[in-house]
Design a protein around this motif. Structure first.
Motif, mmCIF file in Angstrom:
data_model
loop_
_atom_site.group_PDB
_atom_site.id
_atom_site.type_symbol
_atom_site.label_atom_id
_atom_site.label_comp_id
_atom_site.label_asym_id
_atom_site.label_seq_id
_atom_site.Cartn_x
_atom_site.Cartn_y
_atom_site.Cartn_z
ATOM 1 N N THR A 176 0.576 -1.003 0.103
ATOM 2 C CA THR A 176 -0.018 -0.182 0.081
ATOM 3 C C THR A 176 0.938 1.098 0.388
ATOM 4 O OG1 THR A 176 -1.474 -1.281 1.408
ATOM 5 C CG2 THR A 176 -1.256 1.295 1.370
ATOM 6 N N GLN A 177 1.742 1.482 0.826
ATOM 7 C CA GLN A 177 2.494 2.601 0.929
ATOM 8 C C GLN A 177 3.873 2.577 -0.430
ATOM 9 O OE1 GLN A 177 2.286 4.658 2.656
ATOM 10 N NE2 GLN A 177 0.414 4.316 4.230
ATOM 11 N N ALA A 178 4.454 1.400 -0.510
ATOM 12 C CA ALA A 178 5.522 1.479 -1.991
ATOM 13 C C ALA A 178 4.155 2.257 -3.013
ATOM 14 C CB ALA A 178 5.804 -0.216 -1.847
ATOM 15 N N GLN A 179 3.268 1.564 -3.405
ATOM 16 C CA GLN A 179 2.818 2.409 -4.642
ATOM 17 C C GLN A 179 2.514 4.041 -4.340
ATOM 18 O OE1 GLN A 179 -0.738 1.004 -6.758
ATOM 19 N NE2 GLN A 179 0.546 -0.770 -7.171
ATOM 20 N N ARG A 180 2.095 4.024 -3.043
ATOM 21 C CA ARG A 180 2.120 5.486 -3.029
ATOM 22 C C ARG A 180 3.640 6.606 -2.794
ATOM 23 N NH1 ARG A 180 -2.770 7.011 1.195
ATOM 24 N NH2 ARG A 180 -1.395 9.168 1.048
ATOM 25 N N ILE A 181 4.304 5.934 -2.494
ATOM 26 C CA ILE A 181 5.383 6.543 -2.181
ATOM 27 C C ILE A 181 6.338 6.136 -3.389
ATOM 28 C CG2 ILE A 181 7.894 6.834 -0.993
ATOM 29 C CD1 ILE A 181 6.135 6.941 0.843
ATOM 30 N N CYS A 182 6.111 5.979 -4.270
ATOM 31 C CA CYS A 182 7.143 5.300 -5.564
ATOM 32 C C CYS A 182 6.057 6.369 -6.760
ATOM 33 C CB CYS A 182 6.418 4.404 -6.181
ATOM 34 S SG CYS A 182 7.741 3.142 -5.394
ATOM 35 N N ALA A 183 5.194 6.428 -6.923
ATOM 36 C CA ALA A 183 4.100 7.521 -7.405
ATOM 37 C C ALA A 183 4.951 8.791 -7.089
ATOM 38 C CB ALA A 183 2.839 7.172 -7.249
ATOM 39 N N LEU A 203 7.307 9.627 -5.544
ATOM 40 C CA LEU A 203 9.633 9.707 -5.605
ATOM 41 C C LEU A 203 9.523 9.712 -7.264
ATOM 42 C CD1 LEU A 203 11.129 8.363 -2.294
ATOM 43 C CD2 LEU A 203 10.342 10.606 -3.049
ATOM 44 N N ASN A 204 8.480 8.948 -8.080
ATOM 45 C CA ASN A 204 8.381 8.992 -9.667
ATOM 46 C C ASN A 204 9.631 7.871 -9.414
ATOM 47 O OD1 ASN A 204 7.904 8.366 -11.963
ATOM 48 N ND2 ASN A 204 9.322 10.763 -12.511
#
Ligand code: AP5
Ligand code: MG
Length: 206
Positions: free
Chosen positions: A15-22, A24-25
């Protein structure tokens, strides 16, 4: 920035990896998602991994290390990435040290009882990896991102979840000390609401 997300099943890594990746690109590299796709496509890796995953155990180190080595060579990893679900054993962490420089390890900390509740209501999209919880879906059965039908993961059955928790405590938790000793670990309380946890992770990465 090269980041590892560490934490038990259901801690919110995906859940958090998807948001952080978005934000930080950078790409999310989820070994669990890669293995589930391999099983769906019936590749040799998928066939090797299936019985271990169905039992709630870990896929052998050599199989998973090869997959990650390949993936980290892709162009999109040049500006950083989040490893979600890798490494999960000390030998995997040692193998990773030979191929990558990790900047930060985020440990998401959640009590076992809360994890079981989260996992039993999880629904996922096998196409894009998005993760949902039934309590927030309002009866919706398709993915917001890509329209694919959401499913319950095969390994989200109660008895398998207990084995996954056991595997985490015996094989993966030692990585907390491993990365603490290297001065890279930041522990985040993963029990709060998703936005608060997102903010705490962003702060830890700043
Ligand atoms: P993997 O897919 O990595 O599973 P896991 O580590 O067990 O973690 P999960 O994906 O279950 O949990 P998560 O932390 O991503 O939580 P999520 O964000 O979905 O691995 C599966 C299997 O593959 C392993 O068992 C193993 O066999 C094999 N494998 C993979 N990598 C391997 C490796 N390196 N070596 C060997 N074997 C490997 O959230 C869970 C639920 O909670 C969701 O419904 C979500 O909506 C909800 N939620 C999230 N955050 C919150 C919050 N703050 N409050 C309330 N609900 C929340
Ligand atoms: Mg996950």
């Amino acid at each position: 920035m090269n980041i590892i997300f560490l934490g038990p099943p259901g801690a919110g890594k995906g859940t958090q990896a998807q948001r952080i990746c978005a934000a930080l690109n950078i790409p999310q590299i989820s070994t669990g998602d890669m293995l589930r796709r391999a099983i769906q496509e019936q590749t040799p890796t998928g066939l090797k991994a299936k019985s271990f995953m169905d039992a709630g155990g870990l896929v052998p180190d050599d199989v998973i290390i090869d997959i990650v080595k390949d993936r980290l060579q892709a162009d999109d990893c040049k500006n950083g990435y989040i490893l979600d679900g890798f490494p999960r054993t000390v030998p995997q962490a040692e193998a990773l040290e030979k191929i990558a420089e990790i900047d930060r390890v985020i440990e998401l900390d959640v009590a076992d009882e809360a994890l079981i509740k989260r996992i039993s209501g999880r629904r996922v999209c096998l196409k894009c990896g998005a993760t949902y919880h039934v309590s927030l879906l309002n009866g919706k059965t398709t993915c917001d991102n890509c329209g694919e039908t959401l499913i319950q993961r095969d390994d989200d059955k109660a008895e398998t979840v207990l084995n996954r928790l056991k595997s985490y405590h015996s094989k993966t938790e030692p990585l907390v000390n491993f990365y603490q000793g290297r001065g890279k670990l930041v522990k985040i309380d993963g029990a709060g609401d998703m936005d608060t946890i997102f903010d705490a992770i962003m702060k830890a990465l700043a």
